[in-house]
Design a protein around this motif. Structure first.
Motif, PDB file in Angstrom:
ATOM      1  N   LEU A   2      -4.142   2.597   5.970  1.00  8.69           N
ATOM      2  CA  LEU A   2      -3.137   1.823   5.425  1.00  8.69           C
ATOM      3  C   LEU A   2      -3.128   0.516   5.436  1.00  8.69           C
ATOM      4  O   LEU A   2      -2.954  -0.374   4.393  1.00  8.69           O
ATOM      5  N   ALA A   3      -3.764  -0.304   6.547  1.00  4.70           N
ATOM      6  CA  ALA A   3      -3.937  -1.786   6.449  1.00  4.70           C
ATOM      7  C   ALA A   3      -5.400  -1.843   6.842  1.00  4.70           C
ATOM      8  O   ALA A   3      -5.857  -1.450   7.995  1.00  4.70           O
ATOM      9  N   THR A   4      -6.222  -2.696   6.109  1.00  6.76           N
ATOM     10  CA  THR A   4      -7.436  -3.011   6.377  1.00  6.76           C
ATOM     11  C   THR A   4      -7.715  -4.097   7.331  1.00  6.76           C
ATOM     12  O   THR A   4      -6.921  -5.009   7.382  1.00  6.76           O
ATOM     13  N   LYS A   5      -8.532  -3.880   8.389  1.00  4.57           N
ATOM     14  CA  LYS A   5      -8.883  -4.941   9.288  1.00  4.57           C
ATOM     15  C   LYS A   5     -10.594  -4.785   9.413  1.00  4.57           C
ATOM     16  O   LYS A   5     -11.026  -3.713   9.246  1.00  4.57           O
ATOM     17  N   LEU A  41       4.426  -7.081   4.956  1.00  5.43           N
ATOM     18  CA  LEU A  41       4.831  -5.835   4.612  1.00  5.43           C
ATOM     19  C   LEU A  41       4.627  -5.614   3.175  1.00  5.43           C
ATOM     20  O   LEU A  41       4.750  -6.642   2.354  1.00  5.43           O
ATOM     21  N   GLY A  42       4.321  -4.374   2.704  1.00  6.13           N
ATOM     22  CA  GLY A  42       4.003  -4.067   1.441  1.00  6.13           C
ATOM     23  C   GLY A  42       4.037  -2.694   1.116  1.00  6.13           C
ATOM     24  O   GLY A  42       3.873  -1.985   1.812  1.00  6.13           O
ATOM     25  N   GLU A  64       0.204  -2.654  13.590  1.00  8.09           N
ATOM     26  CA  GLU A  64      -0.248  -2.987  12.433  1.00  8.09           C
ATOM     27  C   GLU A  64      -0.923  -1.683  11.656  1.00  8.09           C
ATOM     28  O   GLU A  64      -1.630  -0.907  12.649  1.00  8.09           O
ATOM     29  N   GLY A  65      -0.597  -1.160  10.514  1.00  7.97           N
ATOM     30  CA  GLY A  65      -0.769  -0.155   9.716  1.00  7.97           C
ATOM     31  C   GLY A  65       0.142   0.836   9.892  1.00  7.97           C
ATOM     32  O   GLY A  65      -0.027   2.037   9.430  1.00  7.97           O
ATOM     33  N   GLY A  66       1.101   0.699  10.608  1.00  6.80           N
ATOM     34  CA  GLY A  66       2.227   1.826  10.734  1.00  6.80           C
ATOM     35  C   GLY A  66       2.998   1.403   9.388  1.00  6.80           C
ATOM     36  O   GLY A  66       2.933   0.443   8.629  1.00  6.80           O
ATOM     37  N   VAL A  67       4.078   2.497   9.511  1.00  9.41           N
ATOM     38  CA  VAL A  67       4.965   2.369   8.170  1.00  9.41           C
ATOM     39  C   VAL A  67       6.276   2.291   8.645  1.00  9.41           C
ATOM     40  O   VAL A  67       6.815   3.073   9.816  1.00  9.41           O
ATOM     41  N   VAL A 102       4.375  -0.525   4.475  1.00 13.14           N
ATOM     42  CA  VAL A 102       3.171  -0.277   5.387  1.00 13.14           C
ATOM     43  C   VAL A 102       3.181  -1.995   5.990  1.00 13.14           C
ATOM     44  O   VAL A 102       3.312  -2.863   5.197  1.00 13.14           O
ATOM     45  N   ILE A 103       3.031  -1.870   7.184  1.00 16.48           N
ATOM     46  CA  ILE A 103       2.568  -3.244   7.996  1.00 16.48           C
ATOM     47  C   ILE A 103       1.094  -3.611   7.872  1.00 16.48           C
ATOM     48  O   ILE A 103       0.403  -3.150   8.368  1.00 16.48           O
ATOM     49  N   LYS A 104       0.948  -4.501   6.807  1.00 10.58           N
ATOM     50  CA  LYS A 104      -0.281  -4.912   6.438  1.00 10.58           C
ATOM     51  C   LYS A 104      -0.919  -5.811   7.516  1.00 10.58           C
ATOM     52  O   LYS A 104      -2.178  -5.881   7.858  1.00 10.58           O
TER      53      LYS A 104
END
Length: 342
Positions: free
Chosen positions: A221-224, A50-51, A76-79, A30-32
């Protein structure tokens, strides 16, 4: 290393170590974080994190890289599915990205894909939520209990899933719930030592102290940070929730003011985000427990993610230091040694 070495399929980043240096691998990540920056020559590049559920790495991707457009498309948040070569820089994983492509909705829905990407606490979230509700019911003062219950009737579902931070501590799904339950456990253990602290106010303050984060943070998936999170911050948002439901529950003005003060001061220092310094016994108590669990949360996560070959973690900003991750050797007590030698 030979060019024809087979591609290593990596299902968790933690499994990579220095022995794999130079080896090609493939992984779904995932693009964090994805931040566009400008180089001194005017060209755009990405600073990327990435993680997966076991860890992450950061790298720089320039606009002439094969990965640049795929990252831009996914956002951001994409996989993405990546192919890269294992590389370590100053003891930290720092792969060289190659072929990169965004996953389709159909690929994302395949069994196990999302579960492998989303970090969760080691404790069962369902059990944590059950324990959390028991702490609410343990508040003996009726209006205080109704105040806390009212807040979670409004935000409970979001609170259950929220992280406690973007990066610093408990920064994963259900992390806010885990952090708050751990604080409530510490509160219960420490209250007998401090008779000056009102038990119901302290427990209510702990359960409400970070509720603003359920509004401050967003993303699956990615926190903002959300718009309100940026413009107001979780301390103010939590204060608003406490005040709204305290008034609705007809909580007396003295307790409401003290409860609001706990929320406003729990960050400890203005430079850390506190609106005011803690100035009641309960506020000091809650602030110290919050600081303790935040730092121990960093320790626990670093230990979970530690590789077998690394003596220290990477530098943890919240501790201003790397963490020694090797376990304490199990040496028999001196008395036992003497007995054996005798």
């Amino acid at each position: 290393m030979p060019d024809d070495i087979p591609l290593l399929i990596v299902r968790d980043l933690k499994s990579l170590d220095v022995a794999d240096n130079g080896r090609p691998f493939a992984s779904v990540l995932v693009i964090k974080k994805l931040a566009a920056k400008t180089a001194s020559n005017g060209n755009t590049f990405y600073s990327v994190e990435l993680g997966d559920r076991t860890g992450s790495f950061s790298c720089t991707v320039f606009n002439d890289s094969a990965a640049f457009e795929a990252l831009k498309s996914a956002g951001e948040g994409g996989v993405v599915r990546i192919e890269a070569k294992v590389d370590f820089y100053q003891g930290r994983l720092s792969p060289r990205l190659g072929k990169t492509s965004a996953l389709s909705e159909e690929e994302l829905s395949a069994p196990g894909v999302l579960d492998n990407l989303v970090e969760t606490p080691p404790e069962d979230p369902v059990a944590l939520w059950t324990e959390f509700q028991a702490f609410i019911e343990a508040i003996a003062h009726d209006e205080l209990r109704m105040t806390v219950r009212g807040v979670f009737e409004e935000i409970g579902e979001t609170f259950r899933w929220s992280p406690a931070a973007v990066a610093m501590h408990h920064a994963y799904r259900h992390g806010l719930l885990e952090h708050t339950v751990h604080m409530a456990r510490a509160c219960k253990a420490l209250l007998p030592l401090y008779s000056e602290v009102d038990a119901d106010l302290a427990l209510a303050g702990i359960l409400l102290h970070d509720t603003g984060k359920a509004i401050e943070y967003e993303g699956t998936l990615a926190t903002k940070r959300s718009r309100r999170g940026i413009l107001q911050g979780h301390v103010v948002l939590g204060y608003q929730l406490a005040r709204k439901h305290g008034i609705k529950a007809r909580l007396d003005s003295e307790r409401l003011e003290r409860l609001e003060h706990i929320v406003l001061s729990h960050q400890g220092e203005p430079e850390w985000g506190a609106a005011v310094y803690a100035a009641t016994p309960e506020a000091v108590f809650v602030s110290m427990i919050d600081n303790l669990d935040a730092k121990m949360g960093m320790v626990q996560r670093a230990l979970r993610q530690a590789g077998d070959d690394n003596e220290f973690s990477e530098r943890l900003p919240g501790l201003s230091s790397p963490l020694l991750t090797r376990k304490v050797p199990q040496v028999p007590p001196a008395a036992a040694q003497l007995k054996v030698e005798g």
